[in-house]
Design an enzyme around this catalytic site. Structure first.
Site, PDB file in Angstrom:
ATOM      1  N   ASP A   1      65.389  42.856  25.084  1.00 13.23           N
ATOM      2  CA  ASP A   1      65.909  42.497  24.195  1.00 13.23           C
ATOM      3  C   ASP A   1      66.365  40.825  24.204  1.00 13.23           C
ATOM      4  O   ASP A   1      67.405  40.501  24.647  1.00 13.23           O
ATOM      5  CB  ASP A   1      67.384  43.379  23.847  1.00 13.23           C
ATOM      6  CG  ASP A   1      68.070  42.920  22.354  1.00 13.23           C
ATOM      7  OD1 ASP A   1      67.481  41.587  21.819  1.00 13.23           O
ATOM      8  OD2 ASP A   1      68.863  43.701  21.997  1.00 13.23           O
TER       9      ASP A   1
ATOM     10  N   LYS B   1      67.081  36.244  15.593  1.00 13.74           N
ATOM     11  CA  LYS B   1      68.068  35.109  15.714  1.00 13.74           C
ATOM     12  C   LYS B   1      67.128  33.921  15.557  1.00 13.74           C
ATOM     13  O   LYS B   1      66.664  33.456  14.574  1.00 13.74           O
ATOM     14  CB  LYS B   1      68.926  35.140  16.784  1.00 13.74           C
ATOM     15  CG  LYS B   1      69.791  36.219  16.626  1.00 13.74           C
ATOM     16  CD  LYS B   1      71.252  36.164  17.387  1.00 13.74           C
ATOM     17  CE  LYS B   1      72.356  36.891  16.646  1.00 13.74           C
ATOM     18  NZ  LYS B   1      72.317  38.454  17.557  1.00 13.74           N
TER      19      LYS B   1
ATOM     20  N   PHE C   1      74.387  44.737  23.769  1.00 21.87           N
ATOM     21  CA  PHE C   1      74.327  44.991  22.221  1.00 21.87           C
ATOM     22  C   PHE C   1      72.808  45.027  21.683  1.00 21.87           C
ATOM     23  O   PHE C   1      72.220  43.981  22.144  1.00 21.87           O
ATOM     24  CB  PHE C   1      75.173  43.547  21.642  1.00 21.87           C
ATOM     25  CG  PHE C   1      75.105  43.854  20.094  1.00 21.87           C
ATOM     26  CD1 PHE C   1      76.001  44.497  19.473  1.00 21.87           C
ATOM     27  CD2 PHE C   1      74.133  43.131  19.384  1.00 21.87           C
ATOM     28  CE1 PHE C   1      76.530  44.363  17.979  1.00 21.87           C
ATOM     29  CE2 PHE C   1      74.266  43.054  17.973  1.00 21.87           C
ATOM     30  CZ  PHE C   1      75.291  43.997  17.377  1.00 21.87           C
TER      31      PHE C   1
HETATM   32  C1  LIG Z   1      72.341  39.748  17.277  1.00 24.64           C
HETATM   33  C2  LIG Z   1      71.608  40.506  18.029  1.00 24.64           C
HETATM   34  C3  LIG Z   1      70.856  41.760  17.499  1.00 24.64           C
HETATM   35  C4  LIG Z   1      71.023  42.177  16.278  1.00 24.64           C
HETATM   36  O1  LIG Z   1      70.106  41.459  15.440  1.00 24.64           O
HETATM   37  P1  LIG Z   1      70.422  41.522  13.921  1.00 24.64           P
HETATM   38  O2  LIG Z   1      69.438  40.661  13.429  1.00 24.64           O
HETATM   39  O3  LIG Z   1      71.684  41.472  13.427  1.00 24.64           O
HETATM   40  O4  LIG Z   1      70.147  42.961  13.509  1.00 24.64           O
HETATM   41  C5  LIG Z   1      70.495  42.772  18.732  1.00 24.64           C
HETATM   42  N1  LIG Z   1      70.422  42.283  19.978  1.00 24.64           N
HETATM   43  C6  LIG Z   1      71.145  41.190  20.525  1.00 24.64           C
HETATM   44  C7  LIG Z   1      70.998  40.944  21.915  1.00 24.64           C
HETATM   45  C8  LIG Z   1      71.794  40.363  19.679  1.00 24.64           C
HETATM   46  O5  LIG Z   1      72.284  39.119  20.043  1.00 24.64           O
END
Ligand SMILES: *Cc1c(COP(=O)(O)O)cnc(C)c1O
Length: 401
Positions: free
Chosen positions: A229, A258, A144
């Site tokens: 990420d 986050k 994701f």
């Molecule tokens: C939540 C998340 C995102 C997206 O972050 P947003 O602030 O909602 O755009 C991207 N990568 C990972 C691994 C995430 O958990």
């Protein structure tokens, strides 16, 4: 005010919500009003012990003093002079991040998706400048990376394959931990490999050490970029300040969001001097490095380091795993997994939503990223007592189901 009045007030709010807010997803029939530490309160005054933590966001718990103080102090000083100018908090915060990681350069943004967009752009820039125009990025099935069109295309969620066509091209998905599939996917067009060291939204699936070491080797030998990420895994969540530290390797790019803002919208892309290759105007944004966000992020990261919340994540995570192992046979739960405070387990049946709903009614917030999976991502300040309280409810709910 009587309970009766409160209830009709709440019904009015819910009615107005339906009337005025664009529908995007199902939400429970409550309205959140206050937060402090590990707890949220709704408009009826009911409290919730929060093991979702604003979706792995409120690293310091809800409304911590250091964030309130930073917002007030910086809000009076300077909110945004425009991204065309340097500002002091931007410089100080960048230094804090580079001095606590393996990276040399930082670019600030506001959301995880935006930080990942930056990583994608930087990898494509490198490809166009140094790899004969290579642009393809290999990502993982079930990974994701966000909700912009490019990051949705990078995301490996089956359900997203069909929506918002046509997608951004140039992404290839391979199953996590499958070294053979990875080798097959790499071509002359590949400029980067991008993944979460632990897939969060995909249900807490860890990349194996063997796989990560192989990725580093392949990227080195082909001169392509390794992008981590760490939007969900970063800033102490997994029991190390950054998850790459578990593997003893260094990625070329890391994205954070986050936890970095503790609830305030803030994100960052970190990279090495070698990749300091954007030309003027290639990348930017109205809010990138705005002083208000910088002051908040600085306060959050300093607090994580000062209070050693990374170690707390490690210790409390182990305690949660121990407790899950103890109830494993009684409730037939399987695949207990995760690191630090990013933990999941599978139910014997696809009853995740039922478990979540019943816990909510009983005043505990947990998350079910997949029909049979329960995920626990509490704030990094969680205590043994909070965990015991959560388990009291969770066990009762599992018993009923
Ligand atoms: C939540 C998340 C995102 C997206 O972050 P947003 O602030 O909602 O755009 C991207 N990568 C990972 C691994 C995430 O958990």
């Amino acid at each position: 005010m009587s309970i009766c009045n409160n209830q009709s007030l709440n019904e009015n709010l819910l009615k107005e919500a339906k009337e005025n807010l664009l529908y995007i997803t199902e939400r429970p029939s409550i309205v959140m009003e206050k937060g402090k530490g590990m707890y949220l309160w709704d408009t009826e005054g009911k409290s919730y012990l929060d093991f979702i933590g604003g979706w792995a966001v409120t690293a310091l718990g809800h409304c911590p003093e250091v964030i309130i103080e930073a917002l007030e102090r910086q809000g009076k000083e300077l909110i945004n002079p425009s991204p065309a100018f340097y500002n002091k908090p931007m410089i100080e915060f960048a230094r804090l991040l580079t001095s606590n990681s393996c990276f040399d350069k930082v670019f600030f943004t506001s959301t995880g998706a935006e930080a990942n967009e930056s990583a994608i752009k930087l990898a494509r820039k490198y490809g166009s400048k140094f790899l004969k125009g290579a642009y393809e990025i290999i990502t993982t099935v079930n990974g994701f990376h966000g909700r912009t069109l490019a990051t949705m295309s990078a995301t490996g969620k089956a359900h997203w394959k069909e929506i918002y066509e046509p997608k951004v091209s140039g992404f290839k998905h391979v199953p996590l931990n499958d070294i053979e599939a990875l080798h097959e996917a790499i071509t002359e067009s590949t400029c980067a490999i991008m993944l979460e060291p632990i897939q969060g939204e995909g249900g807490v699936n860890e990349a194996s050490a063997e796989y990560i070491l192989e990725l580093r080797k392949v990227c080195d030998s082909k001169d392509i970029l390794l992008i981590f990420d760490e939007v969900q895994t970063g800033l102490g969540r997994t029991g190390k300040l950054f998850a790459y530290e578990h593997y003893g390797i260094e990625p070329d790019i890391m994205t954070l969001a986050k936890g970095i803002g503790g609830g305030y919208p803030l994100s960052a892309m970190l990279t090495k001097d070698k990749y300091n290759i954007f030309e003027a105007g290639d990348q930017g944004g109205t809010y990138c490095g705005n002083p208000l966000g910088m002051a908040v992020g600085m306060a959050v990261v300093e607090e994580i380091i000062k209070k050693d919340l990374t170690s707390n994540a490690q210790v409390q995570g182990e305690y949660i795993l121990k407790k899950l192992n103890e109830i494993q046979t009684k409730f037939l739960i399987k695949n207990i997994r995760g690191k630090g405070l990013l933990i999941a387990f599978d139910l014997p049946m696809e009853k995740g939503k039922e478990v979540v709903d019943k816990c909510l009614k009983a005043g505990v917030l947990i998350n079910s990223p997949k029909p049979s999976t329960i995920r626990l991502i509490p704030p990094l300040i969680v205590t043994k007592e909070d965990i015991d309280n959560m388990f009291d409810i969770l066990e009762k709910v599992l018993e009923e189901i």
